[in-house]
Write a protein that holds these residues in place. Structure first.
Motif, PDB file in Angstrom:
ATOM      1  N   GLU A 290       0.746   4.158  -2.806  1.00  0.00           N
ATOM      2  CA  GLU A 290       0.442   5.552  -2.483  1.00  0.00           C
ATOM      3  C   GLU A 290       1.589   6.473  -2.884  1.00  0.00           C
ATOM      4  O   GLU A 290       1.364   7.585  -3.370  1.00  0.00           O
ATOM      5  CB  GLU A 290       0.116   5.723  -0.992  1.00  0.00           C
ATOM      6  CG  GLU A 290      -1.202   5.104  -0.575  1.00  0.00           C
ATOM      7  CD  GLU A 290      -2.412   5.640  -1.332  1.00  0.00           C
ATOM      8  OE1 GLU A 290      -2.453   6.844  -1.671  1.00  0.00           O
ATOM      9  OE2 GLU A 290      -3.344   4.857  -1.588  1.00  0.00           O
TER      10      GLU A 290
ATOM     11  N   THR B 163      -1.158   6.326   5.162  1.00  0.00           N
ATOM     12  CA  THR B 163      -0.805   4.931   4.876  1.00  0.00           C
ATOM     13  C   THR B 163       0.423   4.532   5.682  1.00  0.00           C
ATOM     14  O   THR B 163       0.467   3.454   6.281  1.00  0.00           O
ATOM     15  CB  THR B 163      -0.578   4.723   3.374  1.00  0.00           C
ATOM     16  OG1 THR B 163      -1.790   5.021   2.686  1.00  0.00           O
ATOM     17  CG2 THR B 163      -0.145   3.294   3.060  1.00  0.00           C
TER      18      THR B 163
ATOM     19  N   ARG C 230       0.833  -1.206   0.000  1.00  0.00           N
ATOM     20  CA  ARG C 230       0.000   0.000   0.000  1.00  0.00           C
ATOM     21  C   ARG C 230       0.868   1.258   0.000  1.00  0.00           C
ATOM     22  O   ARG C 230       0.563   2.231  -0.690  1.00  0.00           O
ATOM     23  CB  ARG C 230      -0.910   0.028   1.225  1.00  0.00           C
ATOM     24  CG  ARG C 230      -2.039  -0.950   1.171  1.00  0.00           C
ATOM     25  CD  ARG C 230      -2.932  -0.765   2.371  1.00  0.00           C
ATOM     26  NE  ARG C 230      -3.764  -1.910   2.589  1.00  0.00           N
ATOM     27  CZ  ARG C 230      -4.576  -2.039   3.624  1.00  0.00           C
ATOM     28  NH1 ARG C 230      -4.637  -1.083   4.540  1.00  0.00           N
ATOM     29  NH2 ARG C 230      -5.310  -3.107   3.763  1.00  0.00           N
TER      30      ARG C 230
ATOM     31  N   GLN D 220      -2.923  11.083   2.017  1.00  0.00           N
ATOM     32  CA  GLN D 220      -3.162   9.640   1.870  1.00  0.00           C
ATOM     33  C   GLN D 220      -1.866   8.858   2.055  1.00  0.00           C
ATOM     34  O   GLN D 220      -1.858   7.805   2.706  1.00  0.00           O
ATOM     35  CB  GLN D 220      -3.789   9.339   0.512  1.00  0.00           C
ATOM     36  CG  GLN D 220      -5.223   9.802   0.417  1.00  0.00           C
ATOM     37  CD  GLN D 220      -5.812   9.623  -0.973  1.00  0.00           C
ATOM     38  OE1 GLN D 220      -5.155   9.906  -1.979  1.00  0.00           O
ATOM     39  NE2 GLN D 220      -7.049   9.181  -1.023  1.00  0.00           N
ATOM     40  N   THR D 221      -0.773   9.365   1.510  1.00  0.00           N
ATOM     41  CA  THR D 221       0.516   8.691   1.662  1.00  0.00           C
ATOM     42  C   THR D 221       0.946   8.705   3.120  1.00  0.00           C
ATOM     43  O   THR D 221       1.333   7.679   3.677  1.00  0.00           O
ATOM     44  CB  THR D 221       1.586   9.368   0.777  1.00  0.00           C
ATOM     45  OG1 THR D 221       1.136   9.359  -0.577  1.00  0.00           O
ATOM     46  CG2 THR D 221       2.922   8.655   0.882  1.00  0.00           C
TER      47      THR D 221
ATOM     48  N   LYS E 298       1.288   7.061  -6.596  1.00  0.00           N
ATOM     49  CA  LYS E 298       0.219   8.025  -6.898  1.00  0.00           C
ATOM     50  C   LYS E 298       0.667   9.442  -6.553  1.00  0.00           C
ATOM     51  O   LYS E 298       0.446  10.385  -7.318  1.00  0.00           O
ATOM     52  CB  LYS E 298      -1.047   7.683  -6.103  1.00  0.00           C
ATOM     53  CG  LYS E 298      -1.748   6.417  -6.538  1.00  0.00           C
ATOM     54  CD  LYS E 298      -2.934   6.176  -5.613  1.00  0.00           C
ATOM     55  CE  LYS E 298      -3.445   4.765  -5.703  1.00  0.00           C
ATOM     56  NZ  LYS E 298      -4.484   4.490  -4.694  1.00  0.00           N
TER      57      LYS E 298
END
Length: 145
Positions: A107, A133, A103, A129-130, A110
């Protein structure tokens, strides 16, 4: 080209050196220190504590992506004790640990793609989000989180 050759030449040596727990712990701590350094620069820029420079941001994300491939081979059996912040659950729930690794890589990819475009609102969301995560894994598998 020369950097890649140098890295490829070090890999067999690194694997041989990871046979004892202390070497494995040192290896992964060094990798995580580098990840933290470069992601810290990203965080400072995203928080506005450092001037925004898209090229520098992209470069630091790329460095995090590169270094983020290094620590995982050092989670060897027997290296769960000693001077480590790794929770023993890493070795008890390896599938979940590997899922979190995957994950993180997804991330980061992205985030890197969005950073190249430079759209600040989208970039902010990708950063969060990164970061989240990474934090999820730290909460589950790091002693001092």
């Amino acid at each position: 080209m020369f950097v890649l050759v140098g890295v490829l030449m070090v890999v067999p040596v690194a694997q041989a050196q990871l046979r004892d727990a202390e070497s494995a712990i040192k290896h992964r701590r060094a990798a995580f220190t580098l990840m933290s350094t470069y992601f810290g620069r990203v965080t400072s820029m995203m928080k506005g504590d450092r001037p925004f420079d898209r090229a520098e941001l992209v470069r630091n994300i790329e460095l995090v992506q590169f270094v983020s491939k290094l620590p995982w081979e050092a989670f060897t059996p027997g290296s769960e004790t000693g001077e480590t912040r790794a929770e023993a659950d890493i070795w008890l729930d390896e599938d979940r640990f590997k899922d979190y690794q995957q994950r993180m890589h997804e991330e980061l990819a992205k985030f890197h793609q969005v950073a190249q475009a430079g759209d600040i609102p989208v970039l902010t969301k990708a950063f969060e989000q990164t970061r989240d995560t990474c934090g999820t894994c730290h909460k589950a598998f790091r002693k001092d989180w």
